[in-house]
Scaffold this active site. Sequence first.
Site, PDB file in Angstrom:
ATOM      1  N   LYS A   1       0.784  -1.232   0.000  1.00 22.98           N
ATOM      2  CA  LYS A   1       0.000   0.000   0.000  1.00 22.98           C
ATOM      3  C   LYS A   1       0.816   1.283   0.000  1.00 22.98           C
ATOM      4  O   LYS A   1       0.259   2.358  -0.115  1.00 22.98           O
ATOM      5  CB  LYS A   1      -0.936  -0.002   1.203  1.00 22.98           C
ATOM      6  CG  LYS A   1      -0.181  -0.002   2.519  1.00 22.98           C
ATOM      7  CD  LYS A   1      -1.111  -0.034   3.699  1.00 22.98           C
ATOM      8  CE  LYS A   1      -0.295   0.057   4.972  1.00 22.98           C
ATOM      9  NZ  LYS A   1      -1.051  -0.118   6.152  1.00 22.98           N
TER      10      LYS A   1
ATOM     11  N   LYS B   1      -7.504   5.448  -2.951  1.00 19.27           N
ATOM     12  CA  LYS B   1      -6.586   5.629  -4.078  1.00 19.27           C
ATOM     13  C   LYS B   1      -6.970   4.780  -5.288  1.00 19.27           C
ATOM     14  O   LYS B   1      -6.401   4.925  -6.366  1.00 19.27           O
ATOM     15  CB  LYS B   1      -5.157   5.341  -3.642  1.00 19.27           C
ATOM     16  CG  LYS B   1      -4.635   6.404  -2.679  1.00 19.27           C
ATOM     17  CD  LYS B   1      -3.265   6.059  -2.145  1.00 19.27           C
ATOM     18  CE  LYS B   1      -2.752   7.118  -1.189  1.00 19.27           C
ATOM     19  NZ  LYS B   1      -3.589   7.308  -0.019  1.00 19.27           N
TER      20      LYS B   1
END
Length: 171
Positions: A102, A144
């Site tokens: 991530k 995102k």
Amino acid sequence: DSIYIDKRQIEIFIKNKTILITGAAGSIGSELSRQVAHLKPSLLILLDQDETGIFHISEEIKNNFPDLKVKYFVIDIINQNEIDAIFKELAPKVVYHAAAYKHVPLMELQPEEAVRNNIFGTEILASVSLKYNIEKFIFISTDKAVNPTSVMGATKRIGEMICQIYNQKNH
């Protein structure tokens, strides 16, 4: 707008079921592990490729929930044979898939790792979950993934799409 979450419904959903959490040593996965442990599953399965992290969260869970049955594995989610064996042996009913790379700047430098883990790992977990008739597969994504501008965001968006396809196959 606030979202009302009926904690009782979540407790009913988790209680006395075998729950599997991927990425259980990570920031999100470890908190999920703690929260699920409170809800008294019949078995809590913790998976992560981080040996030290899985050791720490498993010890914390065992110390704080001594009556809870816990199994933990140091495993890479891309290892389909091992994932399949765990599902076959332990028969989880609910999967929380939090395993992910991530960190945006790092994944920009190693896009192949983001693809391997966030896309191929998710596909393996989704396909094995479908094979073993998992009741519920919860994919932890990210903001995102909305109009992604990074490798990490794009891989998580593709992970979401994989889950949507497998969800359609399940109906």
